[in-house]
Design a protein around this motif. Structure first.
Motif, mmCIF file in Angstrom:
data_model
loop_
_atom_site.group_PDB
_atom_site.id
_atom_site.type_symbol
_atom_site.label_atom_id
_atom_site.label_comp_id
_atom_site.label_asym_id
_atom_site.label_seq_id
_atom_site.Cartn_x
_atom_site.Cartn_y
_atom_site.Cartn_z
ATOM 1 N N ASN A 143 2.276 4.660 5.199
ATOM 2 C CA ASN A 143 2.815 3.639 4.301
ATOM 3 C C ASN A 143 2.831 2.278 4.965
ATOM 4 O O ASN A 143 3.218 2.158 6.118
ATOM 5 C CB ASN A 143 4.248 3.988 3.891
ATOM 6 C CG ASN A 143 4.278 5.154 2.920
ATOM 7 O OD1 ASN A 143 4.740 6.226 3.252
ATOM 8 N ND2 ASN A 143 3.757 4.956 1.748
ATOM 9 N N GLY A 144 2.407 1.278 4.222
ATOM 10 C CA GLY A 144 2.477 -0.086 4.732
ATOM 11 C C GLY A 144 1.360 -0.448 5.696
ATOM 12 O O GLY A 144 1.379 -1.520 6.296
ATOM 13 N N GLY A 179 -1.656 -1.218 5.035
ATOM 14 C CA GLY A 179 -2.497 -2.294 4.503
ATOM 15 C C GLY A 179 -3.631 -1.808 3.600
ATOM 16 O O GLY A 179 -4.521 -2.579 3.237
ATOM 17 N N LYS A 180 -3.577 -0.556 3.218
ATOM 18 C CA LYS A 180 -4.648 0.018 2.400
ATOM 19 C C LYS A 180 -4.731 -0.662 1.025
ATOM 20 O O LYS A 180 -5.804 -1.093 0.599
ATOM 21 C CB LYS A 180 -4.430 1.532 2.228
ATOM 22 C CG LYS A 180 -4.282 2.275 3.547
ATOM 23 C CD LYS A 180 -4.053 3.760 3.356
ATOM 24 C CE LYS A 180 -2.803 4.131 2.586
ATOM 25 N NZ LYS A 180 -1.519 3.773 3.236
ATOM 26 N N SER A 181 -3.586 -0.730 0.340
ATOM 27 C CA SER A 181 -3.591 -1.345 -0.997
ATOM 28 C C SER A 181 -3.960 -2.819 -0.912
ATOM 29 O O SER A 181 -4.673 -3.337 -1.781
ATOM 30 C CB SER A 181 -2.223 -1.214 -1.663
ATOM 31 O OG SER A 181 -1.903 0.144 -1.831
ATOM 32 N N THR A 182 -3.499 -3.484 0.130
ATOM 33 C CA THR A 182 -3.830 -4.904 0.300
ATOM 34 C C THR A 182 -5.340 -5.083 0.457
ATOM 35 O O THR A 182 -5.919 -6.041 -0.060
ATOM 36 C CB THR A 182 -3.084 -5.482 1.526
ATOM 37 O OG1 THR A 182 -1.684 -5.289 1.322
ATOM 38 C CG2 THR A 182 -3.364 -6.961 1.702
HETATM 39 P P1 ATP Z 1 1.357 2.356 0.779
HETATM 40 O O1 ATP Z 1 0.639 3.609 1.067
HETATM 41 O O2 ATP Z 1 2.834 2.458 1.052
HETATM 42 O O3 ATP Z 1 1.021 1.723 -0.525
HETATM 43 P P2 ATP Z 1 -0.436 0.506 2.081
HETATM 44 O O4 ATP Z 1 -1.168 0.973 3.269
HETATM 45 O O5 ATP Z 1 -1.172 0.452 0.812
HETATM 46 O O6 ATP Z 1 0.889 1.346 1.930
HETATM 47 P P3 ATP Z 1 0.122 -2.262 1.598
HETATM 48 O O7 ATP Z 1 0.723 -2.023 0.260
HETATM 49 O O8 ATP Z 1 -1.213 -2.848 1.670
HETATM 50 O O9 ATP Z 1 0.147 -0.923 2.440
HETATM 51 O O10 ATP Z 1 1.140 -3.146 2.448
HETATM 52 C C1 ATP Z 1 0.828 -3.711 3.715
HETATM 53 C C2 ATP Z 1 2.006 -4.541 4.203
HETATM 54 O O11 ATP Z 1 2.165 -5.700 3.381
HETATM 55 C C3 ATP Z 1 3.342 -3.830 4.164
HETATM 56 O O12 ATP Z 1 4.076 -4.207 5.293
HETATM 57 C C4 ATP Z 1 3.991 -4.333 2.898
HETATM 58 O O13 ATP Z 1 5.393 -4.313 2.983
HETATM 59 C C5 ATP Z 1 3.477 -5.732 2.808
HETATM 60 N N1 ATP Z 1 3.356 -6.197 1.410
HETATM 61 C C6 ATP Z 1 2.632 -5.606 0.433
HETATM 62 N N2 ATP Z 1 2.726 -6.295 -0.717
HETATM 63 C C7 ATP Z 1 3.552 -7.336 -0.475
HETATM 64 C C8 ATP Z 1 4.040 -8.424 -1.247
HETATM 65 N N3 ATP Z 1 3.691 -8.572 -2.527
HETATM 66 N N4 ATP Z 1 4.870 -9.301 -0.650
HETATM 67 C C9 ATP Z 1 5.207 -9.174 0.652
HETATM 68 N N5 ATP Z 1 4.773 -8.181 1.449
HETATM 69 C C10 ATP Z 1 3.942 -7.278 0.904
#
Ligand code: ATP
Length: 238
Positions: A39-40, A42-45
């Protein structure tokens, strides 16, 4: 191998927080590539940056050699990149067929082509055909995920990006969704797949990348990742 998507030294920030600290990856034509990590990480980003929802701070994203950086999300869709976000987001008050019609709507698409697209989609998802007049909001979680994927296919993507398609679904439904993803790929669509369920993802992916706090910490073929001790410990629940 021909690269379809190329990302180089990509950085993205939310305010002062660095979500992507310079990642590089490649998705080749015809591949399924899994993006793994906790989690977190950065995959979704990463997917949001590719689809133009998050603006990169620096770095390059290119589709078949053409830069997508700075393009509006609708231009990226027109270029052939379709993103199915986490949580599905189908239209609950519209029927299955209406949801699909919306996915097929573009400036240039003829009505007949939309109809043909729906027929092809139903061939892949018979369960949706049976429910074509049912309201989206009354479908089960698995059926809603199928509808979201099916709607994405209506746009005939070159690159289909799926964010956690197995989220919240029972194991047997996860298997069904994974089989459908495999079939979509077999029919010629390149896929970038985010999954918490690393085991399921590495069964169908050709290659995978592992992310940790905004960086890529490992990349390899799915076969190697599946047997890597640290991956097994961290993500495969051994
Ligand atoms: P997950 O599996 O939980 O979705 P992920 O790997 O997709 O995790 P992301 O959603 O890309 O992770 O988040 C990467 C980082 O950016 C995390 O620390 C998250 O808290 C932060 N983040 C994501 N979206 C935002 C936002 N809109 N504003 C501020 N921080 C954000």
């Amino acid at each position: 191998m021909t690269a379809l998507l190329t990302i180089e030294s990509l950085q993205a920030h939310y305010g002062k927080i660095a979500a992507l600290k310079g990642i590089s990856l490649q998705v080749n034509q015809g591949e399924i590539v899994a993006l793994l990590g906790s989690n977190g990480a950065g995959k979704s980003t990463t997917l949001k940056a590719i689809s133009g929802i998050v603006r990169p701070t620096s770095g390059e994203i290119a589709l078949a050699g053409k830069s997508l950086v700075g393009c509006a999300p609708h231009q990226i869709v027109e270029a052939g990149v379709i993103h199915v976000p986490e949580g599905r987001r189908i239209f609950a008050g519209l029927t299955v067929r209406e949801n699909l019609e919306l996915g097929g709507f573009t400036k240039r698409r003829e009505k007949a082509a939309v109809k043909e697209g729906i027929e092809q989609a139903f061939a892949l998802f018979p369960r949706l055909q049976e429910r074509s007049q049912q309201l989206g909001g009354t479908l089960s979680g698995g059926e809603q995920q199928m509808l979201a994927i099916c709607r994405a296919l209506m746009a005939r993507p070159k690159l289909l990006m799926l964010d956690e398609p197995s989220m919240g679904l029972a194991p047997i439904i996860v298997q069904e969704i994974m089989n459908i993803i495999k079939e979509i790929n077999r029919q010629g669509t390149t896929i970038l797949l985010i999954e918490q369920n690393a085991k399921a993802a590495l069964k169908l992916a050709h290659r995978g990348y592992v992310m940790e706090t905004g960086r890529i910490v490992m990349e390899n073929t799915a076969d190697v990742l599946r047997t890597d001790d640290s991956i097994v410990k961290a993500y495969l629940g051994a």
